[in-house]
Write an enzyme that holds these catalytic residues in place. Structure first.
Site, PDB file in Angstrom:
ATOM      1  N   HIS A  34       0.857  -1.191   0.000  1.00  0.00           N
ATOM      2  CA  HIS A  34       0.000   0.000   0.000  1.00  0.00           C
ATOM      3  C   HIS A  34       0.893   1.242   0.000  1.00  0.00           C
ATOM      4  O   HIS A  34       2.122   1.129  -0.095  1.00  0.00           O
ATOM      5  CB  HIS A  34      -0.941  -0.012   1.209  1.00  0.00           C
ATOM      6  CG  HIS A  34      -0.249  -0.270   2.522  1.00  0.00           C
ATOM      7  ND1 HIS A  34       0.618   0.643   3.099  1.00  0.00           N
ATOM      8  CD2 HIS A  34      -0.254  -1.334   3.362  1.00  0.00           C
ATOM      9  CE1 HIS A  34       1.075   0.165   4.241  1.00  0.00           C
ATOM     10  NE2 HIS A  34       0.579  -1.039   4.419  1.00  0.00           N
ATOM     11  N   GLY A  36       1.879   3.177   2.268  1.00  0.00           N
ATOM     12  CA  GLY A  36       2.895   3.220   3.319  1.00  0.00           C
ATOM     13  C   GLY A  36       4.181   2.599   2.798  1.00  0.00           C
ATOM     14  O   GLY A  36       5.273   3.170   2.924  1.00  0.00           O
ATOM     15  N   HIS A  37       4.058   1.434   2.184  1.00  0.00           N
ATOM     16  CA  HIS A  37       5.231   0.785   1.585  1.00  0.00           C
ATOM     17  C   HIS A  37       5.810   1.655   0.471  1.00  0.00           C
ATOM     18  O   HIS A  37       7.023   1.761   0.320  1.00  0.00           O
ATOM     19  CB  HIS A  37       4.848  -0.579   0.998  1.00  0.00           C
ATOM     20  CG  HIS A  37       4.303  -1.565   1.992  1.00  0.00           C
ATOM     21  ND1 HIS A  37       2.995  -1.962   2.004  1.00  0.00           N
ATOM     22  CD2 HIS A  37       4.905  -2.227   3.016  1.00  0.00           C
ATOM     23  CE1 HIS A  37       2.801  -2.842   2.974  1.00  0.00           C
ATOM     24  NE2 HIS A  37       3.939  -3.016   3.614  1.00  0.00           N
ATOM     25  N   GLN A  61       7.083 -14.939  12.808  1.00  0.00           N
ATOM     26  CA  GLN A  61       6.698 -13.791  13.629  1.00  0.00           C
ATOM     27  C   GLN A  61       5.205 -13.748  13.933  1.00  0.00           C
ATOM     28  O   GLN A  61       4.724 -12.803  14.557  1.00  0.00           O
ATOM     29  CB  GLN A  61       7.153 -12.480  12.979  1.00  0.00           C
ATOM     30  CG  GLN A  61       6.404 -12.069  11.734  1.00  0.00           C
ATOM     31  CD  GLN A  61       7.050 -10.850  11.090  1.00  0.00           C
ATOM     32  OE1 GLN A  61       8.152 -10.930  10.571  1.00  0.00           O
ATOM     33  NE2 GLN A  61       6.362  -9.721  11.134  1.00  0.00           N
ATOM     34  N   GLN A 155       9.486  -2.163  16.540  1.00  0.00           N
ATOM     35  CA  GLN A 155      10.324  -2.902  15.583  1.00  0.00           C
ATOM     36  C   GLN A 155      11.521  -2.068  15.136  1.00  0.00           C
ATOM     37  O   GLN A 155      12.637  -2.567  15.019  1.00  0.00           O
ATOM     38  CB  GLN A 155       9.460  -3.301  14.386  1.00  0.00           C
ATOM     39  CG  GLN A 155      10.193  -3.933  13.240  1.00  0.00           C
ATOM     40  CD  GLN A 155       9.226  -4.509  12.216  1.00  0.00           C
ATOM     41  OE1 GLN A 155       8.774  -5.621  12.366  1.00  0.00           O
ATOM     42  NE2 GLN A 155       8.897  -3.756  11.188  1.00  0.00           N
ATOM     43  N   ILE A 178       2.369   6.656   7.147  1.00  0.00           N
ATOM     44  CA  ILE A 178       1.432   7.188   6.158  1.00  0.00           C
ATOM     45  C   ILE A 178       0.023   6.788   6.594  1.00  0.00           C
ATOM     46  O   ILE A 178      -0.222   5.632   6.955  1.00  0.00           O
ATOM     47  CB  ILE A 178       1.743   6.631   4.743  1.00  0.00           C
ATOM     48  CG1 ILE A 178       3.184   6.941   4.353  1.00  0.00           C
ATOM     49  CG2 ILE A 178       0.761   7.185   3.722  1.00  0.00           C
ATOM     50  CD1 ILE A 178       3.546   8.418   4.294  1.00  0.00           C
ATOM     51  N   SER A 187      -2.284  -0.037   6.671  1.00  0.00           N
ATOM     52  CA  SER A 187      -1.792  -1.350   7.070  1.00  0.00           C
ATOM     53  C   SER A 187      -2.372  -2.388   6.127  1.00  0.00           C
ATOM     54  O   SER A 187      -3.514  -2.249   5.666  1.00  0.00           O
ATOM     55  CB  SER A 187      -2.248  -1.651   8.505  1.00  0.00           C
ATOM     56  OG  SER A 187      -2.125  -3.032   8.771  1.00  0.00           O
TER      57      SER A 187
END
Ligand code: AMP
Length: 286
Positions: A34, A36-37, A61, A155, A178, A187
């Site tokens: 998305h 953000g990436h 994880q 993280q 973002i 997300s």
């Protein structure tokens, strides 16, 4: 754009890049890409010659098999997304490639307690899995620059710590969160929110923003207690709200206790677990 699925192919290509004295910027992801990436990739493109984006849904994880299995995967659309965004190299390893000797975490860096608060408390073992995959990816890609999002604040602190302990040459870059126009942090999990829940999910952003405004007037404990109530609306269930020292990730008792302060939270929105955070006080410049 090159797409590599094996470590050998990726390494051979990156060796040629290094021989030409070009810098490598790395953006690790779990796919379902998305904006953000995209912002991480944009920063990587600005500051490095060759950008590598990995797509790997890391099984170690996830705390629950169901969460892992429900994680959205659409490789074809991710590859198109990266092509459109001007990425140079996409790395799509498989589990066998990343963990040829199994997933034993012996030999990973000691996380010095950074993995025990907040996410670590509610997702036991999560950061052991993150550390395992990141150590492996960093060893494979050996980037000059690593770009990760503030969205996963804990993280970022943990990966910085790992890079420092390993004495790696990689420079860590934290990229801002973002958000959707209403404030919800982007997300990959947001696509799983039911419409009536999505409509009210901006409560998370607004709660964090109110904490930011109120920091001078109330104690961290009072703010934390207020926020747990503010997030407790129908269909939402906050797990934690923590106001912490941004370096140690330990809760602070008073605003004067740290010069880098971050509010972090996790909230169940229906059956989707969302996390978010906001910097309340910026760290002093180096
Ligand atoms: P993920 O695919 O969720 O593992 O995320 C890959 C990287 O993208 C991590 O460094 C995340 O912190 C970052 N990221 C995820 N969502 C956002 C966002 N809304 N804004 C900025 N970075 C993000």
């Amino acid at each position: 754009m090159f797409v590599f699925r094996t470590i050998d192919d990726l390494r051979t290509y990156l060796d040629t890049i290094r021989k030409e004295d070009q810098t490598i910027g790395f953006v690790p992801t779990m796919g379902a890409l998305h904006d953000g990436h995209r912002s991480l990739l944009e920063q990587a493109k600005e500051s490095s010659d060759c950008t590598v984006v990995s797509i790997f849904v890391n099984p170690t994880q996830f705390n629950h098999v169901a969460d892992f299995e429900k994680y959205p995967v659409d490789l074809e659309s991710d590859i198109n997304f990266l092509y459109g965004a001007g990425c140079h190299v996409v790395f799509i390893p498989d589990v066998e490639g990343i963990y040829p000797g199994g997933t034993d975490a012996t030999g990973t860096v000691d996380l010095a307690g950074l993995d025990e608060t907040m996410e670590g408390e509610f997702r036991p073992g999560h950061f052991t899995g993150v550390a395992l995959v990141m150590q492996r990816l960093l060893e494979i890609v050996s980037p000059d620059l690593l770009f990760m999002g503030q969205k996963d604040f804990q993280q970022t602190v943990i990966i910085r710590h790992i890079i420092k302990v390993l004495g790696m040459h990689t420079r860590f870059v934290t990229c801002p969160t973002i958000r959707e126009p209403d404030g919800l942090a982007m997300s990959s999990r947001n696509v799983r929110l039911a419409a009536h829940i999505r409509d009210r999910a901006s409560v998370i952003y607004h709660t964090l923003d109110t904490i930011r405004h109120m920091l001078g007037n109330k104690t961290p404990t009072e703010l934390q207690q207020w926020a747990m109530k503010a997030l407790n609306i129908p269909d939402f269930r906050p797990e934690y709200v923590a106001i912490v020292d941004g370096n140690t990730l330990q809760p602070i008792a008073a605003a004067s206790d740290a010069d880098f302060i971050v509010a972090c939270c996790s909230v169940w929105a229906g059956d989707v677990r969302l996390i978010d955070n906001m910097i309340l006080r910026e760290p002093a410049a180096d």
